[in-house]
Motif scaffolding. Structure first.
Motif, short mmCIF file in Angstrom:
data_model
loop_
_atom_site.label_atom_id
_atom_site.label_comp_id
_atom_site.label_asym_id
_atom_site.label_seq_id
_atom_site.Cartn_x
_atom_site.Cartn_y
_atom_site.Cartn_z
N VAL A 375 0.92 -1.10 -0.08
CA VAL A 375 0.14 0.02 -0.24
C VAL A 375 1.08 1.31 0.15
N SER A 376 1.95 1.23 0.90
CA SER A 376 2.61 2.75 1.05
C SER A 376 4.00 2.57 1.00
N GLY A 377 4.68 1.22 0.77
CA GLY A 377 6.01 0.94 0.74
C GLY A 377 6.61 1.59 -0.60
N GLN A 378 8.22 1.74 -0.51
CA GLN A 378 8.59 2.13 -1.80
C GLN A 378 9.75 1.03 -1.93
N TYR A 379 9.85 0.20 -0.96
CA TYR A 379 10.89 -0.62 -1.24
C TYR A 379 10.58 -1.84 -0.21
N GLY A 380 11.26 -3.01 -0.36
CA GLY A 380 10.99 -4.41 0.51
C GLY A 380 10.05 -5.39 -0.44
N LEU A 381 10.12 -6.71 0.14
CA LEU A 381 9.39 -7.60 -0.89
C LEU A 381 8.18 -7.42 -1.21
N GLY A 382 7.27 -6.87 -0.24
CA GLY A 382 5.75 -6.72 -0.49
C GLY A 382 5.86 -5.71 -1.78
N TYR A 383 6.75 -4.74 -1.71
CA TYR A 383 6.79 -3.65 -2.66
C TYR A 383 6.92 -4.30 -4.16
N VAL A 384 7.92 -5.41 -3.92
CA VAL A 384 8.31 -6.04 -5.35
C VAL A 384 7.41 -7.05 -5.78
N ILE A 385 6.55 -7.78 -4.95
CA ILE A 385 5.23 -8.53 -5.20
C ILE A 385 4.29 -7.51 -5.97
N ASN A 386 3.86 -6.58 -5.37
CA ASN A 386 2.78 -5.81 -5.82
C ASN A 386 3.21 -4.92 -7.04
N THR A 387 4.46 -4.36 -7.32
CA THR A 387 4.81 -4.11 -8.39
C THR A 387 5.09 -4.71 -9.61
N SER A 388 5.53 -6.00 -9.50
CA SER A 388 5.68 -6.97 -10.43
C SER A 388 4.25 -7.57 -10.66
N TYR A 389 3.17 -7.39 -10.02
CA TYR A 389 1.86 -7.73 -10.35
C TYR A 389 1.50 -6.74 -11.48
N ILE A 390 1.71 -5.38 -11.01
CA ILE A 390 1.12 -4.25 -12.01
C ILE A 390 2.01 -4.51 -13.30
N MET A 391 3.29 -4.65 -13.33
CA MET A 391 4.05 -4.77 -14.69
C MET A 391 4.04 -6.18 -15.27
N VAL A 392 3.23 -6.92 -14.68
CA VAL A 392 2.83 -8.38 -15.28
C VAL A 392 4.39 -9.07 -15.39
N ARG A 393 5.10 -8.92 -14.12
CA ARG A 393 6.31 -9.98 -14.22
C ARG A 393 6.07 -11.02 -13.01
N TYR A 394 5.42 -11.89 -13.56
CA TYR A 394 4.61 -13.06 -12.77
C TYR A 394 6.05 -13.91 -12.13
N PRO A 395 6.93 -14.10 -12.97
CA PRO A 395 8.24 -14.91 -12.03
C PRO A 395 8.92 -14.20 -11.10
N THR A 396 8.87 -12.67 -11.10
CA THR A 396 9.47 -11.98 -10.23
C THR A 396 8.34 -12.24 -8.73
#
Length: 435
Positions: A375-396
């Motif tokens: 929701v509000s992070g700029q770094y971290g594993l949760g940020y990686v998962i959320n950003t990868s979903y938005i960018m359609v990077r499923y392996p990430t």
């Protein structure tokens, strides 16, 4: 002599092999009626086990025993002052009421024998402590019992470092191999469901080979692998956030839980509010967290802290409430003050529940962290998962999830190890058979 030793309180749970060694140290001695075995102030070097007859054991007033005079019979042990650090002299007068036959064991020889098997030695000394407290009613002296020195001996597993011993035992057990089989079955199902069978619900998921290829690729297609510095930056920031939230939750949750379980009046005021706030999901706190904390980082830590705090406090309260009332009454009967009961009965008694709560707490902290970072992070594993979903990077996404699981498992294991270290006394208490 073995049968006599088996009936005595300190040696009841010792193995037959150790009993035989102890028996070899014993010397049979007979005393006539009225004979003085030792007096107050005599040098304390032997402990005694009564085979037959009766002996009057009278502790000096300085020992502050609540029952200074005892009539001892067959199977009773006395002369334990020889096992105390600060009392090389006798604290009591022992006189034969009728002709007695006793076994004498030199205390120094006994301690050297117990040090050769430190685990058995801890149990024996713990039972001596229990005997001094319950039978002779001088609990203040148990802190002065001489300690078993653990020696590292070549080829003696009991003298090795406890951690190495546990690792060795774990490797010799079937558990690690069962764990490997479990992982193999899981990965095998993943591979077959996605890449071989292409099941309807799994066909769009990234396959096992795709994820591993991306994870171990020096030039990853989606920009994240074990060779990129950004990967470790995300891990470090998430670990640091969880560490701050976890320690804050522990520092506040454990005292609150102790007081909730200890004070009924405090619980009446606080627990209804606590139970009202506890079911509120972390995501529901996000808007308020952003309003309350201007800094994004503080909001993430706050959201991670909340669920961890409630889990810690609740388990600590249950730990206090699980303590038998008889232990508290016994402490009061022995003259303990309220704060002494809290420190020496309530806190140790609740520790197993506290560390169970902390293991749950650190896991919940990771759940909350991922939600907060999404929701509000700029770094971290949760940020990686959320950003990868938005960018359609499923392996990430899968790489982030697996990394999260591994790091979370490691932190839970660290809490478990810390709990084992702080509760080493449980091993001795469990060996006493609940006495």
């Amino acid at each position: 002599m073995l049968e006599i030793l088996k009936k005595t309180m300190p040696f009841q749970v010792v193995s037959d092999g150790m009993l035989q060694k102890i028996a070899m140290l014993g010397r049979r001695t007979s005393y006539s009626t009225g004979a003085l075995i030792y007096d107050v102030g005599d040098k304390a070097d032997d402990i005694y086990i009564i085979v037959s007859g009766q002996i009057e054991h009278m502790l000096e007033p300085g020992a502050q025993a609540r029952r200074p005079v005892r009539l001892l019979r067959g199977g009773d042990v006395f002369g334990w002052a020889a096992l105390l650090e600060k009392h090389p002299h006798r604290l009591a007068k022992a006189t034969c009421v009728e002709a007695a036959d006793v076994i004498c064991i030199n205390a120094d020889d006994l301690l050297r024998l117990l040090e050769a098997d430190a685990d058995a030695g801890d149990v024996v000394m713990s039972r001596f402590a229990t005997m001094i407290t319950q039978d002779y009613t001088v609990p203040d002296l148990i802190a002065q019992l001489r300690h078993i020195q653990r020696r590292q001996q070549h080829g003696d597993i009991r003298g090795m470092n406890l951690t190495l011993y546990r690792i060795s035992s774990w490797l010799k057990s079937p558990r690690p191999y069962q764990m490997l089989i479990g992982f193999a079955l899981f990965l095998g199902f993943w591979y077959c469901a996605v890449e071989v069978w292409k099941l309807p619900r799994f066909r769009e998921m990234p396959g096992l080979t795709t994820v591993i290829r991306e994870w171990l690729n020096p030039n990853p297609t989606y920009g994240l692998s074990i060779y990129t510095a950004e990967y470790y930056t995300h891990i470090w920031i998430s670990v640091w956030r969880v560490t701050q939230a976890f320690f804050l939750a522990t520092a506040l949750g454990v005292p609150l839980g102790l007081f909730l379980g200890w004070s009924k009046k405090f619980k009446e005021y606080v627990f209804p509010v606590f139970e009202t706030l506890r079911p509120i999901p972390i995501l529901a706190w996000v808007p308020l967290a952003i309003v309350m904390f201007i800094a994004t980082e503080s909001a993430v830590i706050y959201l991670t802290f909340l669920a961890s705090f409630f889990a810690t406090a609740l388990n600590t309260m249950l730990g206090v409430e699980s303590i038998e009332e008889s232990y508290i009454r016994a402490a009061y009967c022995l003259g303990a003050k309220r704060w002494q009961v809290f420190l020496h009965v309530i806190v140790p008694g609740a520790l197993p529940f506290i560390f169970t709560g902390l293991q749950i707490s650190v896991g919940v902290a990771w759940f909350s962290l991922v939600a907060a970072e999404m929701v509000s992070g700029q770094y971290g594993l949760g940020y990686v998962i959320n950003t990868s979903y938005i960018m359609v990077r499923y392996p990430t996404i899968v790489i982030g999830m697996i990394t999260l699981g591994l790091v979370g498992y490691a932190t839970s294991m660290m809490v478990r190890v810390a709990g084992d270290f702080m509760m080493r006394w449980r091993t001795r208490e469990l060996a006493l058979g609940g006495q």
